[in-house]
Design an enzyme around this catalytic site. Sequence first.
Site, mmCIF file in Angstrom:
data_model
loop_
_atom_site.group_PDB
_atom_site.id
_atom_site.type_symbol
_atom_site.label_atom_id
_atom_site.label_comp_id
_atom_site.label_asym_id
_atom_site.label_seq_id
_atom_site.Cartn_x
_atom_site.Cartn_y
_atom_site.Cartn_z
ATOM 1 N N HIS A 218 37.467 -7.504 26.494
ATOM 2 C CA HIS A 218 38.202 -6.076 26.763
ATOM 3 C C HIS A 218 39.359 -6.058 27.424
ATOM 4 C CE1 HIS A 218 38.419 -2.048 25.720
ATOM 5 N NE2 HIS A 218 37.047 -1.880 26.718
ATOM 6 N N HIS B 55 42.904 -0.011 26.427
ATOM 7 C CA HIS B 55 41.820 1.514 27.143
ATOM 8 C C HIS B 55 42.141 1.445 28.570
ATOM 9 C CE1 HIS B 55 39.416 1.597 23.516
ATOM 10 N NE2 HIS B 55 40.641 1.780 23.439
ATOM 11 N N TYR C 195 41.584 -0.717 31.157
ATOM 12 C CA TYR C 195 40.332 -1.862 31.909
ATOM 13 C C TYR C 195 41.586 -2.977 32.740
ATOM 14 C CZ TYR C 195 37.022 1.292 30.054
ATOM 15 O OH TYR C 195 36.657 2.504 29.670
#
Length: 382
Positions: free
Chosen positions: A194, A197, A199
Amino acid sequence: MIDYPIVTEQSAQQRSAENLLEEFNTGSLTLANRIAMAPMTRSRTEQPGDVPNALMAEYYRQRASAALIISEGAPISAVARGYSLTPGIYTQAHIDGWKKVTDAVHQQGGKIFIQLWHVGRRSHSSIAGETPVAPSAVKNPDQVYGPLPEGGFGMIETDMPRAMTQDDIVATIADFAQAAKNAVVAGFDGVELHGAHGYLLDQFLRTTSNHRTDQYGGSNENRLRFPLAVTQAVVDAIGGDKVAIRLSPFVTEGQADVDPHITDLTLQLIAKLAPMNLAYLHFSENISNYTEMPDSYRQQVRDIYPNPIMVAGKYTQASASKIIEQGYADLVAFGQPFITNPDLVERIHHGFSLTPVDYDAHATFYGGGAEGYTDYPTATAD
C-alpha cells in the site's frame, strides 16, 4: 430464485463486458478475467488480536469469481496499525486466520493477494500501542477508526507522530519483508504494497510529509529511497511476480497534503520499479481530494512501464471496458460494487442489474457482523 431481467440480444452493455471477461496473465498467475476486487477495510476481525475469522473467509469466498481479490489492508506490525479491527499479518494467529480465507477463495478457483499496510502518521497511540511513526514529526488534520473514550469504536483524531530513526527504518523494511513471507505461508498468491492514500510509503514520497534532511529526504532520489527499499526487500523475499504496489499520485488526503511534485516523482518511481517485473502496478484514482488522471500521464506511464497496470476508483462497466480498450490498463478493480454484489462478475457476464450501494450499505461498511457483509443475495441464489 431472484428474478433478474435476461437480455436476449447483445446490448451495448454486453459488448462492453467482452474485454472485461477475457483471460489475462500476470506474473505467474493466469486470471480468469480482468475484473479485480479492490482492497476495502471492513473491520470484522476476531478479538483479541485482530485475527481473521470464519466470517471473513465467507465474505471473500462469496467474491472469489473476481479475477483477483486484493484483501483489505493488513498491518505489518503493531505500530503499522491505524484502524481498529483490521486483520494483521505479523503473528502466527494472523497467519492461521488468513489461511481460512485463502483456502476458501482457492476452493472456489479464485486468486487473492494481501495488501501489506503501514499507515505511518495516520494513527493514534490507542490503536498502534505507541506514538505513531512517520518520515517526520508532521501532523495532518485527520481522523481514523479507533476506540472511543466512552467505549466502542468511532472516528478519532490522529496523534502527532514521531520521526522515524534509522533503526526504525531498517526495522520497518524488515517488517514488510517478513509480512510478505508470512503471507505466502498463509496461502496468498501474492502481496500488494500500500503505497497510496497518504500512508507510510506515500508519506516518504511527498514533500508535505517528508521534511527529513538525511538520505531519506530532500532530493527526489532520497525521497524515493525508502519505498524502493521496501519494494526490493519484498521482491527479494518472495519474488517479483508475487509483488504489486498501489500508488495514488492524483489523490491527496486533505489540503495539507497537496504536493505539486508528486506526479513527476511517481513517474521516476515507476521507471525504477519496471526492472523488478512486478505482478502489476495499481493506480487508485477518483477518491478523496483528487484530480482526474489525464490520458497524457497514462501514456507516459505506458512508455516507461511495460508490465501490467491495474486501475481502481469509481469505474463503471463501460469506463472499465474503455480504459482497457485504450490500452492504458490491463485490469480494473471494483470496490463498493463488490460489497453489494458478491457475484459482480456473473452479473456483468449475464447483463444482470446491480444492487446499488445505498445509505443502508454505508452504515455497515465498518464493524458489525454478517449484516451488510455476507448477506447480500446473488443473481443465481435459490
